[in-house]
Write a protein that holds these residues in place. Structure first.
Motif, PDB file in Angstrom:
ATOM      1  N   SER B  17       0.819  -1.215   0.000  1.00 36.35           N
ATOM      2  CA  SER B  17       0.000   0.000   0.000  1.00 36.35           C
ATOM      3  C   SER B  17       0.857   1.271   0.000  1.00 36.35           C
ATOM      4  CB  SER B  17      -0.927  -0.002   1.210  1.00 36.35           C
ATOM      5  OG  SER B  17      -0.145  -0.138   2.378  1.00 36.35           O
ATOM      6  N   SER B  18       2.102   1.181   0.512  1.00 33.27           N
ATOM      7  CA  SER B  18       2.886   2.402   0.556  1.00 33.27           C
ATOM      8  C   SER B  18       3.765   2.493  -0.681  1.00 33.27           C
ATOM      9  CB  SER B  18       3.728   2.434   1.829  1.00 33.27           C
ATOM     10  OG  SER B  18       4.696   1.420   1.782  1.00 33.27           O
ATOM     11  N   ALA B  19       3.882   3.702  -1.218  1.00 32.20           N
ATOM     12  CA  ALA B  19       4.606   3.871  -2.471  1.00 32.20           C
ATOM     13  C   ALA B  19       6.105   3.759  -2.223  1.00 32.20           C
ATOM     14  CB  ALA B  19       4.272   5.231  -3.058  1.00 32.20           C
ATOM     15  N   ASP B  20       6.821   3.203  -3.196  1.00 28.00           N
ATOM     16  CA  ASP B  20       8.274   3.152  -3.139  1.00 28.00           C
ATOM     17  C   ASP B  20       8.799   4.577  -3.323  1.00 28.00           C
ATOM     18  OD1 ASP B  20      10.995   2.799  -3.650  1.00 28.00           O
ATOM     19  OD2 ASP B  20      10.663   0.941  -4.757  1.00 28.00           O
ATOM     20  N   PRO B  21       9.689   5.031  -2.435  1.00 25.85           N
ATOM     21  CA  PRO B  21      10.215   6.399  -2.616  1.00 25.85           C
ATOM     22  C   PRO B  21      11.131   6.520  -3.830  1.00 25.85           C
ATOM     23  CG  PRO B  21      11.339   5.285  -0.797  1.00 25.85           C
ATOM     24  CD  PRO B  21      10.213   4.376  -1.234  1.00 25.85           C
ATOM     25  N   PHE B  22      11.578   5.388  -4.386  1.00 24.82           N
ATOM     26  CA  PHE B  22      12.456   5.465  -5.554  1.00 24.82           C
ATOM     27  C   PHE B  22      11.666   5.886  -6.795  1.00 24.82           C
ATOM     28  CE2 PHE B  22      14.634   3.333  -9.212  1.00 24.82           C
ATOM     29  CZ  PHE B  22      15.643   4.270  -9.294  1.00 24.82           C
ATOM     30  N   VAL B  23      12.191   6.877  -7.487  1.00 24.09           N
ATOM     31  CA  VAL B  23      11.523   7.411  -8.682  1.00 24.09           C
ATOM     32  C   VAL B  23      12.518   7.336  -9.837  1.00 24.09           C
ATOM     33  CG1 VAL B  23      10.323   9.406  -9.674  1.00 24.09           C
ATOM     34  CG2 VAL B  23      10.195   8.979  -7.208  1.00 24.09           C
ATOM     35  N   HIS B  24      12.067   6.800 -10.974  1.00 25.25           N
ATOM     36  CA  HIS B  24      12.982   6.523 -12.080  1.00 25.25           C
ATOM     37  C   HIS B  24      12.315   6.840 -13.413  1.00 25.25           C
ATOM     38  CE1 HIS B  24      15.501   3.287 -14.391  1.00 25.25           C
ATOM     39  NE2 HIS B  24      16.077   4.463 -14.473  1.00 25.25           N
ATOM     40  N   PRO B  25      12.162   8.111 -13.724  1.00 19.60           N
ATOM     41  CA  PRO B  25      11.521   8.461 -14.998  1.00 19.60           C
ATOM     42  C   PRO B  25      12.513   8.535 -16.167  1.00 19.60           C
ATOM     43  CG  PRO B  25      11.751  10.420 -13.618  1.00 19.60           C
ATOM     44  CD  PRO B  25      12.433   9.287 -12.896  1.00 19.60           C
ATOM     45  N   ALA B  26      12.018   8.190 -17.366  1.00 23.99           N
ATOM     46  CA  ALA B  26      12.755   8.458 -18.607  1.00 23.99           C
ATOM     47  C   ALA B  26      12.267   9.791 -19.142  1.00 23.99           C
ATOM     48  CB  ALA B  26      12.498   7.357 -19.629  1.00 23.99           C
ATOM     49  N   LEU B  27      13.199  10.604 -19.623  1.00 24.40           N
ATOM     50  CA  LEU B  27      12.846  11.886 -20.244  1.00 24.40           C
ATOM     51  C   LEU B  27      13.110  11.776 -21.741  1.00 24.40           C
ATOM     52  CD1 LEU B  27      12.292  15.032 -20.168  1.00 24.40           C
ATOM     53  CD2 LEU B  27      14.780  15.279 -19.875  1.00 24.40           C
ATOM     54  N   PHE B  28      12.050  11.761 -22.542  1.00 18.37           N
ATOM     55  CA  PHE B  28      12.222  11.716 -24.005  1.00 18.37           C
ATOM     56  C   PHE B  28      12.308  13.148 -24.503  1.00 18.37           C
ATOM     57  CE2 PHE B  28      10.006   7.338 -24.848  1.00 18.37           C
ATOM     58  CZ  PHE B  28      10.991   6.718 -24.088  1.00 18.37           C
ATOM     59  N   TYR B  29      13.514  13.549 -24.982  1.00 14.52           N
ATOM     60  CA  TYR B  29      13.689  14.942 -25.419  1.00 14.52           C
ATOM     61  C   TYR B  29      14.041  14.990 -26.896  1.00 14.52           C
ATOM     62  CZ  TYR B  29      18.775  14.147 -25.251  1.00 14.52           C
ATOM     63  OH  TYR B  29      20.045  13.670 -25.471  1.00 14.52           O
TER      64      TYR B  29
END
Lengths: 116, 323
Positions: B17-29
């Protein structure tokens, strides 16, 4: 498939150890890897019983593997001074310390000049 | 190969239920303006929040960002990914975790750009696996890693992989969750038998401890003969020794060393009958007081490229050293 070559023409590795003349410490020559790990363990055991200061002359050592460095750092950490001086260690030892032992570098001091 | 669980990084701390604090976005530029619009606010927001910020991107983009950040660039750890991340296998321990672990206890921001258009076909599978393994390596960590992708110049296959290795994708339309997110599949997809060398190969078998120094001397002699400088010959000797020692211990007791020249690269490969079950082997930073298990980490740090194939039939680890 290629032919697998043979290694038996190449000489075996040796590791030799002698007391440093006129001062505390040991001089080790040869190569440290899994084929000489028993001899290396004996060298490190001898260092623990040698009078301080802990000093290891490695100018005659041509290779040491990661496990050899692991037990060396572990030995240095457990010395009363927590530190071991390495005289002229081979390039691969410097490289291994710099790349995968940055966390415990305080335990070994590298000397390239003859002290005194 | 033994599996060591590094409780500091991989334990599943968060419940469902608790979100993982790790964030890993791809940026398509597409183009410099989109690059800066996607990265500069990320850096400045981090600095404003007092968070440590690192940027590891190829030299051209590094210069672009440095110029745009001006004086703020001095507060950011800047690394040329072409150097620091030449071998993709060293990016997690040597770049990402090196920075994040130095700032434990506080949220950390990193821009990591491991894939660029001139990455070769030889390097790319290792790059894609690296991106996928970031998710495993950082689960539970309060870290954000933003990965820019040049959407104009990278192929559609590369961008499709990025959607599978990043749970979130950012482009000019905003943030979106990636329905294609499947990092384990990417690791498996690129775990393929390595292409057979097209040139003559020298092979020797190490079946006993006493064979290891002999194999090392042979590899060192060949590396020197190929023109590698003494410091790199020492690296080749280290790599061969660590790989063959692992084969003797974990790979069925025998390792076969193959040596060849591939254009401007000196190649050393070790094959054995073991299976490498731990996908993060060689990608965890060394931990004080834990002296064992640093062999593959060392190989990843010193080789210019490491490619690997492992399955129930055995393991092949191929290391490349630029001449």
């Amino acid at each position: 498939m290629e032919t697998v070559g043979r290694l038996d023409q190449i000489a075996d590795t040796v590791l030799t150890v002698e007391r440093l003349p006129g001062r505390a410490g040991l001089r080790v020559s040869g190569e440290v890897d899994v084929s000489t790990s028993d001899e290396w363990a004996q060298v490190l055991a001898a260092l623990r019983t040698t009078d301080a200061p802990g000093r290891l002359d490695l100018s005659g050592l041509s290779f040491i593997d990661v496990r050899g460095v692991a037990s060396l750092v572990e030995t240095a950490r457990r010395l009363p001074s927590g530190q071991l001086s390495l005289y002229r260690p081979p390039m691969c030892l410097r490289r291994t310390l710099e790349v995968v032992w940055t966390d415990e570098m305080d335990h070994v001091v590298i000397e390239d000049e003859e002290a005194e | 190969m033994s599996t060591t669980v590094d409780e500091a990084s991989e334990s599943p701390k968060s419940s469902e239920s608790s979100a993982d604090p790790f964030v890993h976005p791809a940026l398509f530029y597409r183009g410099e303006a989109e690059y800066l619009a996607g990265t500069v606010p990320f850096v400045l927001d981090g600095l404003a929040a007092g968070e440590p910020v690192a940027v590891a991107v190829p030299a051209g983009n590094l210069a672009l960002l440095r110029a745009e950040l001006g004086a703020d660039a001095e507060r950011v750890r800047l690394l040329d990914m072409g150097e620091a991340g030449r071998n993709p296998g060293r990016i997690i321990p040597g770049v990402l975790r090196a920075f994040a672990d130095a700032h434990r206890g506080t949220p950390v921001r990193i821009i990591g750009e491991p894939i660029w258009p001139s990455r070769s076909e030889l390097e790319y599978p290792a790059c894609a696996q690296h991106e996928a393994l970031i998710n495993l390596a950082f689960t539970g960590r309060d870290v954000t890693i933003l990965c820019p992708y040049d959407a104009d110049r990278l192929t559609s296959d590369v961008l499709a992989d990025a959607e599978a290795t990043h749970p979130v994708v950012i482009d000019t339309t905003g943030h979106r969750n990636s329905p294609a997110y499947a990092p384990d599949r990417v690791v498996a997809t690129y775990n393929q038998p390595l292409p057979e060398p097209a040139v003559p190969v020298e092979a020797v078998e190490a079946a006993a401890a006493t064979d290891i120094p002999k194999a090392r001397r042979l590899a060192g002699a060949r590396a020197a003969g190929a023109g590698l400088p003494a410091s790199r010959v020492a690296d080749v000797e280290l790599a061969v020794t660590e790989l063959l020692t692992n084969s003797l211990d974990h790979g069925g007791g025998t390792g076969t060393l193959h040596i060849w020249l591939d254009g401007g690269r000196f190649v050393c490969e070790v094959r054995d009958r073991g299976t490498l079950a731990d996908p993060l082997a060689g990608r965890r930073p060394a931990r004080p007081g834990h002296p064992r298990g640093r062999g593959l980490l060392l190989v990843n740090q010193i080789a210019d490229l490491v490619r690997l194939h492992t399955d129930s039939g055995g393991t092949v680890i191929r290391t490349y050293f630029h001449i």
